[in-house]
Design a protein around this motif. Structure first.
Motif, mmCIF file in Angstrom:
data_model
loop_
_atom_site.group_PDB
_atom_site.id
_atom_site.type_symbol
_atom_site.label_atom_id
_atom_site.label_comp_id
_atom_site.label_asym_id
_atom_site.label_seq_id
_atom_site.Cartn_x
_atom_site.Cartn_y
_atom_site.Cartn_z
ATOM 1 N N GLU A 161 -8.989 18.170 -2.891
ATOM 2 C CA GLU A 161 -8.925 16.641 -2.898
ATOM 3 C C GLU A 161 -7.863 16.182 -3.686
ATOM 4 N N SER A 162 -7.083 14.943 -2.996
ATOM 5 C CA SER A 162 -6.099 14.582 -3.654
ATOM 6 C C SER A 162 -6.484 13.287 -4.259
ATOM 7 N N LEU A 163 -5.800 12.423 -5.128
ATOM 8 C CA LEU A 163 -6.104 11.193 -5.886
ATOM 9 C C LEU A 163 -6.565 10.013 -4.854
ATOM 10 N N SER A 164 -5.687 10.053 -3.722
ATOM 11 C CA SER A 164 -6.286 9.173 -2.552
ATOM 12 C C SER A 164 -7.326 9.439 -1.949
ATOM 13 N N LEU A 165 -7.582 10.556 -1.578
ATOM 14 C CA LEU A 165 -9.028 11.380 -1.068
ATOM 15 C C LEU A 165 -10.170 10.854 -1.817
ATOM 16 N N TYR A 166 -9.815 11.296 -3.352
ATOM 17 C CA TYR A 166 -10.861 10.924 -4.104
ATOM 18 C C TYR A 166 -11.295 9.482 -4.392
ATOM 19 N N ALA A 167 -10.431 8.487 -4.524
ATOM 20 C CA ALA A 167 -10.579 7.377 -4.524
ATOM 21 C C ALA A 167 -11.343 6.664 -3.160
ATOM 22 N N TYR A 168 -10.967 7.316 -2.085
ATOM 23 C CA TYR A 168 -11.676 6.953 -0.922
ATOM 24 C C TYR A 168 -13.153 7.186 -0.831
ATOM 25 N N LYS A 169 -13.410 8.427 -1.427
ATOM 26 C CA LYS A 169 -14.816 8.980 -1.413
ATOM 27 C C LYS A 169 -15.504 8.123 -2.441
ATOM 28 N N VAL A 170 -14.894 7.691 -3.601
ATOM 29 C CA VAL A 170 -15.796 6.913 -4.515
ATOM 30 C C VAL A 170 -16.052 5.650 -4.000
ATOM 31 N N ILE A 171 -15.028 5.046 -3.309
ATOM 32 C CA ILE A 171 -15.397 3.560 -2.698
ATOM 33 C C ILE A 171 -16.118 3.683 -1.555
ATOM 34 N N PHE A 172 -16.112 4.396 -0.474
ATOM 35 C CA PHE A 172 -16.831 4.633 0.716
ATOM 36 C C PHE A 172 -18.070 5.271 0.619
ATOM 37 N N ASP A 173 -18.040 6.384 0.077
ATOM 38 C CA ASP A 173 -19.087 7.364 0.008
ATOM 39 C C ASP A 173 -19.949 7.047 -0.888
ATOM 40 N N PHE A 174 -19.522 6.711 -2.230
ATOM 41 C CA PHE A 174 -20.351 6.377 -3.359
ATOM 42 C C PHE A 174 -20.705 5.088 -3.680
ATOM 43 N N ILE A 175 -19.844 4.077 -3.032
ATOM 44 C CA ILE A 175 -19.913 2.637 -2.959
ATOM 45 C C ILE A 175 -19.909 2.423 -4.352
ATOM 46 N N GLU A 176 -18.876 2.884 -5.036
ATOM 47 C CA GLU A 176 -18.424 2.441 -6.585
ATOM 48 C C GLU A 176 -17.090 1.640 -6.436
ATOM 49 N N PHE A 177 -16.949 0.569 -5.850
ATOM 50 C CA PHE A 177 -15.552 -0.413 -5.625
ATOM 51 C C PHE A 177 -14.950 -0.334 -6.913
ATOM 52 N N ASN A 178 -15.612 -0.923 -8.182
ATOM 53 C CA ASN A 178 -14.967 -1.074 -9.412
ATOM 54 C C ASN A 178 -14.029 0.047 -9.782
ATOM 55 N N ALA A 222 -10.109 1.304 -10.096
ATOM 56 C CA ALA A 222 -9.338 1.546 -11.117
ATOM 57 C C ALA A 222 -8.722 2.896 -10.957
ATOM 58 N N ILE A 223 -9.273 3.816 -10.132
ATOM 59 C CA ILE A 223 -8.559 5.152 -9.600
ATOM 60 C C ILE A 223 -7.039 4.667 -8.996
ATOM 61 N N VAL A 224 -7.482 3.718 -7.987
ATOM 62 C CA VAL A 224 -6.157 3.417 -7.380
ATOM 63 C C VAL A 224 -5.018 2.519 -8.241
ATOM 64 N N VAL A 225 -5.354 1.739 -9.067
ATOM 65 C CA VAL A 225 -4.495 1.394 -9.884
ATOM 66 C C VAL A 225 -3.655 2.306 -10.794
ATOM 67 N N VAL A 226 -4.409 3.282 -11.523
ATOM 68 C CA VAL A 226 -3.908 4.517 -11.931
ATOM 69 C C VAL A 226 -2.755 5.036 -11.264
ATOM 70 N N GLN A 227 -3.159 5.210 -9.958
ATOM 71 C CA GLN A 227 -2.569 6.030 -9.140
ATOM 72 C C GLN A 227 -0.905 5.287 -8.748
ATOM 73 N N PHE A 228 -1.326 4.005 -8.701
ATOM 74 C CA PHE A 228 -0.179 2.969 -8.462
ATOM 75 C C PHE A 228 0.836 2.942 -9.688
ATOM 76 N N LEU A 229 0.323 2.952 -10.781
ATOM 77 C CA LEU A 229 1.052 3.179 -11.939
ATOM 78 C C LEU A 229 1.866 4.195 -11.965
ATOM 79 N N VAL A 230 1.510 5.584 -11.655
ATOM 80 C CA VAL A 230 2.394 6.696 -11.556
ATOM 81 C C VAL A 230 3.224 6.594 -10.610
ATOM 82 N N ILE A 231 2.929 6.201 -9.532
ATOM 83 C CA ILE A 231 4.127 6.077 -8.477
ATOM 84 C C ILE A 231 4.922 4.827 -8.799
ATOM 85 N N PHE A 232 4.545 3.985 -9.356
ATOM 86 C CA PHE A 232 5.548 2.873 -9.837
ATOM 87 C C PHE A 232 6.457 3.508 -10.861
#
Length: 275
Positions: free
Chosen positions: A230-247, A251-261
């Motif tokens: 699992e990569s960070l992008s895949l984990y965020a996808y599963k959290v949002i669309f499989d576990f329906i935990e959008f918030n 937060a995972i997506v924002v943390v990933q963005f800060l690392v890329i930034f």
């Protein structure tokens, strides 16, 4: 530039602002009216999440392994293509081909044509050496994903390093030969020092892109077995669309963005120092 700027704002910046907003909310979609401001608690939960730390470690291993091996192979291929020989243009085109294949198609090619335990090419090649029918994706999932990434991104490294090689003045090599330098000494004293800039840029750019890896592990292993790929992008996808935990997923997506930034800032500083 205005149409491109408007498209960029509508397609990337506004959705990112919504992501920032959702990452600070607590909202159960099953219960209407449950939305409330959650401050930074979602980010605290991200760093407390043991599975997130495991996924982050998997991502780091994939990045370090694939980037380093891709750079080494790309350097070797660039040194080969920097020489003149019959059929160089054809070989260069063939070597670039994996980079032109979409990640989804590349993952399916490797999954069905290379790693398949019954019909896979790898088992067919290794069968004369006594290797049985191995399900490479199930037994070595992380190695399978890294192999696919290396195959796809080595041409990119090769092109960057080859451009750096062709920008080195040939007079330096002529002077080295006049001083009695061997091929190894030319590589160590002339080629490698002058390639530090292109190699560093290739490392940073590829590392930034590798953090967004999604299609390949999703199509090749779906992150399994046991979240081994699992990569960070895949984990965020599963959290949002499989576990329906959008918030929490936001937060995972924002943390990933800060690392890329942060890595993009490093890339900019590297280019500025290089100039």
């Amino acid at each position: 530039l205005l149409p491109a700027l408007i498209f960029l704002i509508l397609g990337t910046q506004i959705p990112f602002l919504f992501t920032l907003y959702y990452s600070t909310q607590s909202w159960n979609l099953v219960r209407p009216g449950s939305q409330e401001f959650n401050w930074l608690n979602n980010y605290v939960d991200v760093f407390r999440d043991s599975q997130f730390r495991e996924v982050a470690l998997n991502t780091v291993i994939m990045i370090v392994g694939t980037v380093i091996i891709s750079v080494i192979l790309g350097l070797m291929l660039a040194l080969l293509l920097d020489r003149k020989f019959i059929g160089r243009s054809l070989i260069r085109t063939l070597l670039i081909t994996p980079f032109l294949v979409t990640p989804v198609a590349g993952a399916l090619i490797w999954k069905t044509a290379m790693f398949d335990p019954v019909f896979g090419l790898i088992n067919f090649v290794l069968s004369p050496f006594g290797v049985e029918q191995i399900d490479w994706v199930s037994r070595f999932p992380l190695a399978a994903v890294m192999t696919n990434l290396i195959w796809q991104w080595t041409p990119f490294m090769m092109l960057l390093i080859l451009a750096g090689l062709q920008s080195i003045p040939r007079e330096l090599y002529e002077a080295g030969r006049m001083d009695g330098m061997t091929r190894w000494q030319e590589f160590r004293e002339i080629t490698l020092p002058l390639l530090k800039g292109p190699i560093l840029v290739a490392l940073i750019v590829r590392s930034m892109d590798a953090l967004r890896t999604f299609e390949l592990p999703f199509n090749l292993t779906d992150g399994g077995p046991v979240t081994a790929t699992e990569s960070l992008s895949l984990y965020a996808y599963k959290v949002i669309f499989d576990f329906i935990e959008f918030n929490y997923g936001a937060a995972i997506v924002v943390v990933q963005f800060l690392v890329i930034f942060a890595m993009s800032l490093l890339y900019i500083l590297t280019l500025r120092n290089k100039d």
